[in-house]
Enzyme design. Structure first.
Site, PDB file in Angstrom:
ATOM      1  N   CYS A   1      14.625   5.734  -8.337  1.00  0.00           N
ATOM      2  CA  CYS A   1      14.494   4.978  -7.094  1.00  0.00           C
ATOM      3  C   CYS A   1      15.431   3.782  -7.061  1.00  0.00           C
ATOM      4  O   CYS A   1      15.784   3.220  -8.083  1.00  0.00           O
ATOM      5  CB  CYS A   1      13.061   4.510  -6.884  1.00  0.00           C
ATOM      6  SG  CYS A   1      12.371   3.546  -8.234  1.00  0.00           S
TER       7      CYS A   1
ATOM      8  N   HIS B   1       7.233   0.884   0.242  1.00  0.00           N
ATOM      9  CA  HIS B   1       7.205  -0.546  -0.033  1.00  0.00           C
ATOM     10  C   HIS B   1       6.938  -1.365   1.225  1.00  0.00           C
ATOM     11  O   HIS B   1       6.935  -2.592   1.172  1.00  0.00           O
ATOM     12  CB  HIS B   1       8.515  -0.981  -0.685  1.00  0.00           C
ATOM     13  CG  HIS B   1       8.699  -0.409  -2.051  1.00  0.00           C
ATOM     14  ND1 HIS B   1       9.248   0.843  -2.254  1.00  0.00           N
ATOM     15  CD2 HIS B   1       8.362  -0.874  -3.281  1.00  0.00           C
ATOM     16  CE1 HIS B   1       9.261   1.099  -3.555  1.00  0.00           C
ATOM     17  NE2 HIS B   1       8.733   0.078  -4.194  1.00  0.00           N
TER      18      HIS B   1
END
Length: 773
Positions: free
Chosen positions: A647, A698
């Site tokens: 990521c 997120h």
């Protein structure tokens, strides 16, 4: 007299007071005024500690409410178009850029050079017109002066690095934007000069990367333009994380001081200093204390290094400092009351590193005899750790040696494995899954705390974990996911959890460092030889599998990530430490496989962040990373499907390495970067299966079905449907239950709609290689 300095100090507080205040504000439990009051208190406390230690040049403006790169962008009014209807001076706008809101997605987040810190990527259009919205450095400078009588050293991210880290414009527009920014930097510095600032630190870490002659010429022009507009304030151009390639040009730049990293330069900066000398009209800020690891220094060696430096630079033109900002290490060792003495005494966190800087500076100014007792104490602490049994596990060392000339690899090539695995698992087209973790509610965290304190017995805690696994297996089945996960409710952190079950690791109570936003991590300390003595994950994963007919993935953290997200011993090479970790994971994977877990995800989110900044050093690192991953994963049967996840990195640069890992399925973040990675697959052929994250975890927003249909459809323009997995872009640990359920439900529905799109994808053959459609 030689001066002491800091490049930057941790902003989170000794016990994460910074994080707690931010999250209370985001939950609307405190007001903006209360948040700002708490943050000011933290800043003043941190400045006072540095003053009390005796640091001469104390940084101001290194503090941030979220991220220093975002600070720079907002200071110059460079905010994304989708937020421009909001008040650009408002704190909420600042946080919305970083975290997103109900109407707009957050800006991209990626690694800060080769660290585990993440910055918010500025979005700048070619026709942008930056303006100085507010001189935040002036505010912090005046605050330090008024409250503590500190004439601080303001810290600002340099214009070249700032633009190099930005996106949204073409390369041809770089110079045009830079010319717009430089006058604003001059304005900031002139206002600081008028306020009485003596030094300003301008961070240009981009100078430690591989640059062209054109880049260097550009840097010269920028700093010539800045310097000629200043009169009394001194400019310190700060580099870190590596050596500078163009040493002679860099040290000759029109600035008053140059900061060089003498820790991570592998001797190159020191060699260049000895070979080419240093300008007599400049100050050298020598980064001799490691700002990225937590071990006490061998101060005898550091003094010898400084003696070499002062043979080329007068003491009065020397500053002793860390190699980089201390943002990357915990705050203080003093709060750690549970570590073994021989380990604790060998550690140095931020405050202790400042002590070391003071010792070195005093030695240069007042003579070695004035610090002799402290030098002996440091040496004795290091020697006790060297002699400990933990660093002399001969069985582990022998096993590593046995692999010295062996290349790990799978029994079957990928095309053969793919056919075997498709037959074995019988998954539908575009299989849906998640990355690994599920929401860690306050109830889960409280239960873990009770268990750790001894308020709960193992049996009570295990029953609680099983209850959460049962509930989420049922919820995942109701949502309709194809491949399930057990949720990792028993895990506090994806590295710390494994380190607690391996020999050679130690753990702290308050040694937190910032990773991104309010997210702090507490890296394990790898201080001895790494060994596995019993299974780490089998109990929870096999329990989850017993509850469902669907496949449950085993979840492990890979060797490179465990290394890069730990504080690592320095007496042996990182590669040798990585091989020890890989061999321990190899045993764990075999335990899982022997318990009928045949889909195993070995996450490597930190693989790229350890990539050296210098191009010529990257191949060796990547080769070692591939070796370690294959050492951990290659001993499995052909039907066992190895997944991995990465990521927030520039993946296009390392796609060849990703392919060499020989994982059967890889999942990569693309949601927050708005699918930019997908463009890479228009240029390359990739035969293995892949999941490109279809929504950003997120951010608290729940993406719509249509949004995810568009993301899936976009990926299918360059990837064959038989290759593509549908998943979020990262683990769901930090999200709430309701938003997670809603987002996954929308993801599954979006997948169903794409699968049923006029029957197009219902009966496609299994391709032998990538097909671009």
């Amino acid at each position: 007299m030689t001066k002491s300095s800091t490049i930057g100090y941790p902003r989170i507080g000794e016990k994460r007071e910074w994080k707690k205040a931010l999250e209370q504000f985001w939950k609307e439990n405190i007001t903006e005024t209360e948040l700002l009051t708490e943050m000011k208190s933290l800043r003043i406390n941190d400045l006072k500690k540095q003053k009390d230690i005796g640091i001469d040049l104390i940084p101001v403006g290194d503090f941030s409410m979220y991220d220093q790169v975002l600070d720079t962008a907002v200071m110059f009014g460079l905010i994304p178009d989708r937020f421009k209807h909001q008040d650009e001076k408002a704190l909420q706008t600042y946080f919305d850029i970083a975290r997103g809101n109900d109407k707009a997605v957050a800006s991209e987040m990626t690694k800060w050079f080769n660290t585990n810190y993440h910055y918010i990527v500025p979005e700048i259009e070619a026709d942008a017109e930056p303006t100085l919205v507010e001189n935040r450095l002036l505010h912090y400078f005046q605050e330090a002066k008024e409250k503590l009588a500190i004439n601080g050293k303001p810290v600002i991210l340099g214009p070249v690095t700032f633009l190099k880290l930005s996106k949204g414009f073409e390369k041809k527009d770089f110079n045009k934007l830079l010319k717009k920014l430089v006058p604003l930097y001059i304005q900031v510095l002139q206002e600081l000069e008028n306020a009485g600032a003596e030094w300003v630190q301008i961070d240009e870490p981009i100078l430690a990367t591989t640059l062209t002659e054109e880049d260097i010429t550009l840097v010269k022009d920028v700093y010539q333009s800045i310097q000629q507009e200043l009169s009394s304030i001194k400019t310190l151009l700060q580099t870190y994380f590596e050596a500078v390639d163009h040493y002679e040009e860099i040290v000759s730049l029109p600035v008053d001081g140059i900061g060089l990293d003498f820790v991570h330069d592998e001797g190159a900066n020191l060699d260049n200093l000895k070979k080419y000398g240093f300008p007599e009209d400049k100050t050298l800020a020598a980064g001799v204390i490691n700002g990225r690891n937590i071990w006490r220094e061998n101060l005898d060696i550091k003094l010898s290094q400084l003696e070499t430096i002062i043979s080329k630079v007068e003491k009065k033109r020397l500053i002793v400092q860390p190699s980089c900002s201390l943002l990357h290490v915990p705050v203080t060792v003093t709060t750690e009351t549970e570590l073994q003495p021989h380990l604790k005494n060998a550690l140095a966190f931020a405050d202790q590193k400042l002590d070391e800087i003071k010792i070195l500076t005093d030695s240069l100014n007042n003579g070695r005899d004035t610090v002799e007792a402290k030098l002996k104490e440091q040496a004795q602490s290091r020697e006790e750790l060297w002699k400990s049994a933990s660093r002399n596990n001969h069985e582990v060392q022998s096993e590593v040696e046995s692999w010295k000339d062996v290349e790990p690899k799978r029994d079957q090539h990928y095309p053969t494995r793919q056919k075997i695995q498709h037959e074995f698992f019988q998954l539908p087209l575009l299989p849906t899954t998640t990355i690994g973790s599920l929401p860690q509610t306050p109830e889960i965290r409280q239960a873990r705390l009770k268990w750790r304190k001894g308020d709960w017995l193992d049996q009570q805690y295990d029953a609680f974990i099983e209850k959460n696994i049962r509930e989420w297996i049922q919820r995942q089945e109701e949502i309709g996911l194809d491949v399930l996960i057990h949720g990792e409710f028993e895990r506090n952190d994806m590295v710390e959890f494994f380190g607690e079950k391996l020999e050679g690791f130690a753990f702290t109570r308050y040694a937190w460092v910032q990773s991104y936003g309010s997210r702090c991590v507490k890296p394990p300390i790898i201080y001895g030889d790494v060994a596995l003595t019993e299974p780490m994950t089998v109990k929870e994963i096999t329990y989850a599998q017993s509850l469902t007919e669907k496949v449950v993935k085993g979840m492990l953290t890979g060797p490179i990530t465990i290394l890069n997200w730990s504080f690592v011993r320095e007496d042996i090479s990182n590669f040798d430490v990585t091989k020890q970790i890989a061999l321990a994971l190899q045993k764990e994977i075999k335990f899982l496989e022997n318990n009928d877990i045949h889909m195993i995800q070995v996450d490597e989110p930190a693989l790229r962040e350890g990539l050296p900044l210098k191009t010529e050093k990257q191949k060796e690192y990547l080769d070692e990373a591939v070796y370690a991953f294959k050492l951990a994963t290659s001993a499995v049967k052909s039907e066992t499907q190895i997944h991995t996840h990465m990521c927030y990195s520039e993946f296009g640069e390392i796609m060849n390495t990703i392919d060499q890992l020989d994982a059967d399925v890889i999942s990569i973040e693309t949601a927050r970067s708005h699918g930019e990675l997908i463009a890479n697959f228009e240029e390359i052929s990739y035969e293995k299966e892949i999941g490109l994250g279809v929504y950003d975890i997120h951010s608290p927003r729940v993406p719509s079905v249509d949004e995810m249909v568009n993301n899936i459809s976009r990926a299918l323009k360059v990837l064959h449907p038989r290759q593509f997995w549908v998943n979020p872009d990262c683990g769901l640990k930090t999200r709430g239950i309701s938003e997670t359920t809603a987002a996954l439900t929308n993801m599954v529905e979006a997948t169903r709609q794409v699968r049923n799109l006029n029957g197009v994808y219902q009966d496609l053959p299994n391709p032998k290689r990538t097909t671009h459609i």
